[in-house]
Design a protein around this motif. Structure first.
Motif, PDB file in Angstrom:
ATOM      1  N   ALA A  39      25.964  75.288   8.518  1.00  0.00           N
ATOM      2  CA  ALA A  39      24.787  75.897   7.902  1.00  0.00           C
ATOM      3  C   ALA A  39      24.805  75.682   6.396  1.00  0.00           C
ATOM      4  O   ALA A  39      23.769  75.397   5.787  1.00  0.00           O
TER       5      ALA A  39
ATOM      6  N   GLN B 161      23.849  72.077   5.684  1.00  0.00           N
ATOM      7  CA  GLN B 161      22.409  71.935   5.920  1.00  0.00           C
ATOM      8  C   GLN B 161      21.621  72.530   4.758  1.00  0.00           C
ATOM      9  O   GLN B 161      20.615  71.965   4.326  1.00  0.00           O
TER      10      GLN B 161
ATOM     11  N   GLY C  50      19.147  70.581   2.325  1.00  0.00           N
ATOM     12  CA  GLY C  50      17.773  71.047   2.223  1.00  0.00           C
ATOM     13  C   GLY C  50      17.363  71.341   0.794  1.00  0.00           C
ATOM     14  O   GLY C  50      16.233  71.041   0.383  1.00  0.00           O
TER      15      GLY C  50
ATOM     16  N   ASP D 227      10.582  78.797  -0.285  1.00  0.00           N
ATOM     17  CA  ASP D 227      11.055  77.721   0.592  1.00  0.00           C
ATOM     18  C   ASP D 227      12.583  77.735   0.688  1.00  0.00           C
ATOM     19  O   ASP D 227      13.138  77.493   1.765  1.00  0.00           O
TER      20      ASP D 227
ATOM     21  N   GLY E  84      13.613  80.631   2.891  1.00  0.00           N
ATOM     22  CA  GLY E  84      13.328  80.280   4.282  1.00  0.00           C
ATOM     23  C   GLY E  84      14.325  79.272   4.827  1.00  0.00           C
ATOM     24  O   GLY E  84      14.738  79.355   5.986  1.00  0.00           O
ATOM     25  N   LEU E  85      14.715  78.331   3.974  1.00  0.00           N
ATOM     26  CA  LEU E  85      15.712  77.334   4.364  1.00  0.00           C
ATOM     27  C   LEU E  85      17.030  78.003   4.739  1.00  0.00           C
ATOM     28  O   LEU E  85      17.649  77.650   5.744  1.00  0.00           O
TER      29      LEU E  85
ATOM     30  N   LEU F 119      17.555  80.956   5.908  1.00  0.00           N
ATOM     31  CA  LEU F 119      17.414  81.595   7.224  1.00  0.00           C
ATOM     32  C   LEU F 119      17.375  80.557   8.341  1.00  0.00           C
ATOM     33  O   LEU F 119      18.013  80.735   9.381  1.00  0.00           O
ATOM     34  N   ASP F 120      16.641  79.465   8.113  1.00  0.00           N
ATOM     35  CA  ASP F 120      16.566  78.395   9.114  1.00  0.00           C
ATOM     36  C   ASP F 120      17.941  77.804   9.408  1.00  0.00           C
ATOM     37  O   ASP F 120      18.270  77.526  10.572  1.00  0.00           O
ATOM     38  N   CYS F 121      18.730  77.601   8.373  1.00  0.00           N
ATOM     39  CA  CYS F 121      20.057  77.001   8.550  1.00  0.00           C
ATOM     40  C   CYS F 121      20.968  77.898   9.392  1.00  0.00           C
ATOM     41  O   CYS F 121      21.877  77.397  10.054  1.00  0.00           O
TER      42      CYS F 121
ATOM     43  N   GLY G 172      19.689  79.771  11.749  1.00  0.00           N
ATOM     44  CA  GLY G 172      19.017  79.948  13.020  1.00  0.00           C
ATOM     45  C   GLY G 172      18.340  81.302  13.157  1.00  0.00           C
ATOM     46  O   GLY G 172      18.082  81.761  14.265  1.00  0.00           O
TER      47      GLY G 172
ATOM     48  N   GLU H 249      15.196  83.626  13.005  1.00  0.00           N
ATOM     49  CA  GLU H 249      13.731  83.500  13.077  1.00  0.00           C
ATOM     50  C   GLU H 249      13.095  84.299  11.966  1.00  0.00           C
ATOM     51  O   GLU H 249      13.537  85.398  11.642  1.00  0.00           O
ATOM     52  N   GLN H 250      12.029  83.738  11.391  1.00  0.00           N
ATOM     53  CA  GLN H 250      11.357  84.406  10.274  1.00  0.00           C
ATOM     54  C   GLN H 250      10.099  85.090  10.737  1.00  0.00           C
ATOM     55  O   GLN H 250       9.395  84.681  11.569  1.00  0.00           O
TER      56      GLN H 250
END
Length: 108
Positions: free
Chosen positions: A22, A25, A29, A95, A98-99, A101-103, A105, A107-108
């Motif tokens: 993560a 990533q 990102g 952004d 959000g990245l 959180l995405d890394c 996994g 959910e937003q």
């Protein structure tokens, strides 16, 4: 740019390997988010980067000169200039959050 994320307690949820992946990533990102702010005459500065666990290194020998260039300089690519990480942070913090959180996994 320095962004601190409190990861206390994540070790109870994620394995060390998951957190390491993560993190990588996230750094990759962040590089992509910053790219439009990095000056681009030939593209070499943007293209010649090295991603580390918690850093992005611009490998061109002139990278520091460009990064620390004085204000008022004219750049060939509009919207780019020195301190590109700080520009990205100021304009794209949502952004970046959000990245993160995405890394992980999440959910937003």
């Amino acid at each position: 740019m320095s962004i601190e994320i409190d990861m206390a307690g994540l070790g109870d949820i994620f394995s060390d390997e998951d957190l390491e992946n993560a993190q990588l990533q996230f750094v990759e990102g962040c590089r992509a988010i910053m790219e439009p702010f990095v000056p681009k005459r030939t593209g070499n500065l943007r293209d010649n980067t090295q991603i580390g666990r918690d850093e992005i290194t611009y490998k061109e020998e002139y990278a520091a000169d460009v990064y620390f260039a004085p204000e008022g300089r004219q750049w060939t690519t509009e919207g780019t200039g020195p301190y590109w990480d700080e520009q990205a942070k100021a304009m794209k913090m949502g952004d970046i959050e959000g990245l993160a959180l995405d890394c992980l996994g999440v959910e937003q």
